[in-house]
Design a protein around this motif. Structure first.
Motif, short mmCIF file in Angstrom:
data_model
loop_
_atom_site.label_atom_id
_atom_site.label_comp_id
_atom_site.label_asym_id
_atom_site.label_seq_id
_atom_site.Cartn_x
_atom_site.Cartn_y
_atom_site.Cartn_z
N TYR A 6 1.43 -3.54 2.44
CA TYR A 6 1.38 -4.58 3.47
C TYR A 6 0.39 -5.69 3.10
O TYR A 6 0.72 -6.89 3.20
CB TYR A 6 1.00 -3.99 4.82
CG TYR A 6 1.12 -4.98 5.96
CD1 TYR A 6 2.37 -5.31 6.47
CD2 TYR A 6 0.00 -5.58 6.50
CE1 TYR A 6 2.50 -6.23 7.51
CE2 TYR A 6 0.11 -6.50 7.54
CZ TYR A 6 1.36 -6.83 8.04
OH TYR A 6 1.48 -7.74 9.06
N ALA A 7 -0.80 -5.32 2.65
CA ALA A 7 -1.83 -6.33 2.35
C ALA A 7 -1.39 -7.25 1.21
O ALA A 7 -1.56 -8.48 1.29
CB ALA A 7 -3.15 -5.65 2.00
N THR A 8 -0.84 -6.68 0.14
CA THR A 8 -0.41 -7.53 -0.97
C THR A 8 0.80 -8.37 -0.59
O THR A 8 0.94 -9.50 -1.06
CB THR A 8 -0.10 -6.68 -2.22
OG1 THR A 8 0.85 -5.65 -1.89
CG2 THR A 8 -1.36 -6.04 -2.76
N GLY A 9 1.65 -7.85 0.28
CA GLY A 9 2.80 -8.64 0.73
C GLY A 9 2.40 -9.82 1.59
O GLY A 9 3.08 -10.84 1.60
N MET A 10 1.31 -9.68 2.32
CA MET A 10 0.86 -10.75 3.20
C MET A 10 -0.06 -11.74 2.50
O MET A 10 -0.42 -12.78 3.07
CB MET A 10 0.13 -10.15 4.41
CG MET A 10 1.02 -9.35 5.35
SD MET A 10 2.40 -10.31 6.05
CE MET A 10 1.50 -11.47 7.09
N TYR A 15 1.66 -7.86 -5.30
CA TYR A 15 2.78 -7.38 -4.50
C TYR A 15 3.89 -6.83 -5.39
O TYR A 15 4.36 -5.70 -5.20
CB TYR A 15 3.30 -8.54 -3.66
CG TYR A 15 4.26 -8.20 -2.55
CD1 TYR A 15 4.21 -6.99 -1.86
CD2 TYR A 15 5.21 -9.15 -2.15
CE1 TYR A 15 5.08 -6.72 -0.81
CE2 TYR A 15 6.08 -8.89 -1.10
CZ TYR A 15 6.02 -7.68 -0.44
OH TYR A 15 6.89 -7.42 0.60
N VAL A 16 4.31 -7.61 -6.38
CA VAL A 16 5.39 -7.19 -7.25
C VAL A 16 5.01 -5.91 -8.00
O VAL A 16 5.85 -5.00 -8.15
CB VAL A 16 5.77 -8.31 -8.24
CG1 VAL A 16 6.74 -7.79 -9.30
CG2 VAL A 16 6.41 -9.48 -7.49
N GLN A 17 3.75 -5.82 -8.44
CA GLN A 17 3.32 -4.62 -9.14
C GLN A 17 3.48 -3.38 -8.26
O GLN A 17 3.94 -2.33 -8.73
CB GLN A 17 1.85 -4.76 -9.57
CG GLN A 17 1.63 -5.79 -10.68
CD GLN A 17 1.28 -7.17 -10.14
OE1 GLN A 17 1.90 -7.63 -9.18
NE2 GLN A 17 0.31 -7.81 -10.77
N ASN A 18 3.12 -3.51 -6.98
CA ASN A 18 3.26 -2.37 -6.06
C ASN A 18 4.73 -2.02 -5.84
O ASN A 18 5.10 -0.84 -5.80
CB ASN A 18 2.60 -2.68 -4.72
CG ASN A 18 1.09 -2.58 -4.78
OD1 ASN A 18 0.53 -1.89 -5.62
ND2 ASN A 18 0.41 -3.29 -3.88
N ILE A 19 5.57 -3.03 -5.69
CA ILE A 19 6.99 -2.78 -5.45
C ILE A 19 7.63 -2.13 -6.68
O ILE A 19 8.43 -1.19 -6.56
CB ILE A 19 7.70 -4.11 -5.10
CG1 ILE A 19 7.24 -4.57 -3.71
CG2 ILE A 19 9.22 -3.94 -5.13
CD1 ILE A 19 7.62 -5.98 -3.39
N MET A 20 7.27 -2.61 -7.86
CA MET A 20 7.81 -2.01 -9.08
C MET A 20 7.34 -0.57 -9.24
O MET A 20 8.12 0.31 -9.66
CB MET A 20 7.39 -2.84 -10.29
CG MET A 20 8.15 -4.16 -10.43
SD MET A 20 7.67 -5.03 -11.95
CE MET A 20 8.92 -6.34 -11.99
#
Length: 692
Positions: free
Chosen positions: A117-121, A449-454
């Motif tokens: 959530y934090a990296t997405g925001m 964000y992308v790193q977390n999603i990947m």
């Protein structure tokens, strides 16, 4: 759950990405206060349009006034009871995610949710990163030269949790449902289904969409730094590439046939059939050992193998490049997400504006770590008494279904015995899993964000691959607790009701029985009846794809379902476009049977209480309230473009037809409202459909 796309029958079309089903049994705490959650979608007599006649159109009588006052919000493509509960679930989940993100010493699933959530925001960091998070992927695509290069790239992409061209996942073996095998499934199309590539469509709509798609691809490639002229040429190549895939693909109606979803092959035979894409190498790259798997649509995969050999590398690069960009666009700098929204949501589905940033991020949290979020959700928002009352309702519906099967006059004793075996083995799941999935080993942080999603995508893919060749874990769920939906899985012979749907108008512990039986009771019946719809009826009590019908009984069943196909074929949804009765048949069988079963269970409950159902509440009899709440569940507005897409792709009929389709076949409805022969809501003779 790969096959949930084709086999598992959900109550309504999912609005959010489905997440895979931490360790330890869940214990729901007392629900937290819910001060800022959006309003409930509960039945209210003030919403009724008394200028309309229920015997003419129940949906208009119950919903037309509400629908006129509640147009689709700008950030959505549909709005109604499901969406209102989605808003509540989303708001509750946001509070959980914000708290997790703010917690400095968070660990375990709280850290996972907080990091996502934090990296997405963090829009500033995302904007500053630009295209950099996926540049290594783009550089590798640019270096592809040979069919072997492309095949290796595809293998590596799947192992990273990012699959192109086709889908691949673990699911129960159709012929041995106690074991998990791999399933390769057709895919690779950007547009909703094959007709959008191969036909001009009504009023040339599909042709216009194709033209808009080419412009979108070019613009998105330019956003990534490709020169305009080259981007235009690549966009044309992408359309030609996907059109070739479309020609080899099955339609949504064809995919409803279980025979088109399962084609088991040995690994040796699969390798022979795909010399340019050896499947043994694919399995090895994905860390899986298996003797065989389901190559589910052989024609599609034969064409894919040919395309590896004869499509120029530059055209493959264009296709893979736009997939890499569009696949990650929502998580990159704004220009990428905006362009993706402009085509896929605005042009294709009529959505006027993007959802708020936090809502988009919550969709990502749901898709990446939905069950981890669910573990936190149920502690706050699911009271234990709701589960207890649901268990009672499920048993009441089971009893009513048993009685209906026993009384069928068109089915032989031999087939009835098999139907009863299936009835006896139904497994209900309510609220949340008894055993939570473990997230140990998934490393996330606040760097990007992308790193977390990947990282989550790779972790989830490896988790799924580890199931292949193993016994089925019957404790797993295919939906998260915060999902406003329900489903039946024929391979598990289970009916599943997530916590978030157990709210009005579906379920209210304080409501009169009529509302609960017309709401969640009908939903319970609906999911049970999926076990006996045109797809579910092909799976036996153990969840195996196995015929348990006599030939005569199957003929009788199909003659009855054909009348239901005709009923829905005759409904005109928009601009002379009809509902597709074949596409929606399974859901329509479940609606009709489920509402009948719930009515029977409701009548049994009334009898036990010494009541007739004629007592009035707010001016309407309890029996009328049963049907009125059924219609309330199905109040829903759509944007015109969204409705048109769903008519082609959604196995659920538009909501207004679901509200009237089943009741119009039920004499009990006509009796409750005093309807007479000739009224539109009274189907008689050959037009009346009775199946289960």
């Amino acid at each position: 759950m790969l096959l949930s796309l084709a086999i598992t029958a959900a109550l309504s079309a999912c609005q959010k990405p489905a997440a895979p089903a931490d360790t330890g049994a869940a214990k729901a705490d007392a629900p937290a206060a819910q001060p800022d959650l959006p309003p409930l979608a509960a039945f209210n007599v003030a919403d009724l349009d008394t200028s309309k006649n229920a015997c003419t159109n129940l949906a208009d009588f119950v919903n037309s006034k509400w629908l006129a006052a509640n147009p689709v919000p700008g950030d959505k493509t549909s709005w109604g009871s499901f969406e209102m509960l989605d808003e509540r679930s989303e708001a509750a989940s946001k509070g959980i995610a914000e708290a997790a993100a703010a917690k400095k010493d968070a660990g375990g699933i709280e850290k996972l949710i907080g990091d996502l959530y934090a990296t997405g925001m963090d829009e500033a960091k995302i904007e500053a990163a630009g295209i950099a998070p996926i540049q290594p992927q783009l550089d590798r695509i640019a270096a592809l030269k040979t069919p072997a290069d492309i095949a290796q790239y595809l293998r590596d992409e799947f192992a990273a949790g990012r699959g192109e061209v086709f889908s691949f996942g673990a699911e129960s073996d159709f012929k041995n449902s106690s074991q998990k095998i791999g399933y390769a499934f057709q895919g690779g199309l950007s547009l909703p289904e094959k007709a959008y590539y191969l036909e001009d469509g009504p009023d040339g709509k599909y042709k216009t969409i194709r033209e808009a798609f080419v412009k979108h691809v070019s613009k998105q490639l330019q956003n990534a730094g490709v020169a305009a002229a080259d981007a235009d040429a690549q966009a044309a190549d992408v359309l030609a590439f996907e059109t070739r895939l479309a020609k080899a693909s099955l339609s949504p109606i064809e995919l409803r046939n279980p025979n088109n979803q399962y084609h088991f092959v040995s690994m040796a035979d699969a390798d022979k059939a795909s010399p340019n894409f050896p499947w043994s190498e694919f399995f090895k790259a994905n860390g899986v050992s298996a003797d065989g798997f389901s190559l589910s649509q052989p024609k599609f995969f034969a064409e894919f193998d040919k395309m590896l050999a004869d499509v120029p590398a530059a055209q493959w690069q264009a296709y893979l490049r736009i997939n890499a960009i569009d696949g990650m666009a929502p998580f990159l700098a704004a220009k990428f997400g905006d362009e993706r929204f402009d085509f896929f949501s605005r042009t294709l589905r009529g959505q006027k504006e993007q959802k708020a940033r936090w809502k988009r991020v919550m969709d990502t949290v749901e898709g990446s770590a939905g069950e981890a979020l669910g573990q936190l959700y149920v502690k706050q928002y699911f009271p234990a008494e709701s589960k207890a009352q649901m268990e009672t309702l499920v048993q009441n519906l089971r009893d009513a279904l048993k009685a209906r099967i026993e009384k069928l006059d068109w089915m032989s004793a031999e087939t009835k015995a098999k139907a009863m075996e299936k009835w006896a083995s139904f497994t209900p799941k309510i609220g949340y899993p008894d055993k939570w999935r473990s997230w140990d080993g998934l490393a996330t942080g606040r760097d990007g964000y992308v790193q977390n999603i990947m990282a989550a995508a790779k972790f989830n893919h490896a988790w799924d691959m580890a199931k292949i060749g193993k016994p089925v874990d019957r404790s797993e769920w295919g939906m998260t607790p915060q999902t406003v939906n329900a489903y039946y899985n024929p391979l598990m012979n289970e009916i599943v009701f997530p916590a978030a749907i157990l709210q009005p108008p579906f379920f209210d512990p304080k409501a009169d029985p009529a509302l609960n039986y017309g709401g969640i009771g009908a939903v319970i019946g609906h999911e049970m009846l999926h076990g006996y719809d045109d797809q579910g009826s092909q799976f036996d009590a153990k969840g195996n794809f196995n015929n348990w019908w006599t030939k005569a009984d199957m003929t009788g069943f199909q003659s009855r379902t054909a009348r239901l196909v005709k009923q829905f074929d005759d409904y005109v949804a928009i601009d002379d476009l009809h509902v597709k009765g074949e596409l929606t048949l399974g859901e329509n069988i479940a609606d009709l049977g489920g509402l009948n079963v719930s009515w029977d269970a409701y009548q049994n409950a009334l009898k036990a209480a010494g009541k007739s159902g004629d007592d009035k509440i707010d001016g309407y009899s309890e029996n009328q309230r049963f049907y009125m709440n059924w219609a309330t569940v199905w109040r829903r507005n759509f944007t015109p473009d969204e409705l048109k897409v769903r008519l082609n792709t959604d196995p659920h009929a538009p909501a207004n037809f679901r509200a009237i389709g089943a009741p119009s076949n039920m004499p009990a409805f006509a009796q409750a409202f005093g309807c007479k022969a000739g009224d539109a809501m009274v189907r008689e003779g050959d037009k009346q459909v009775a199946i289960w």
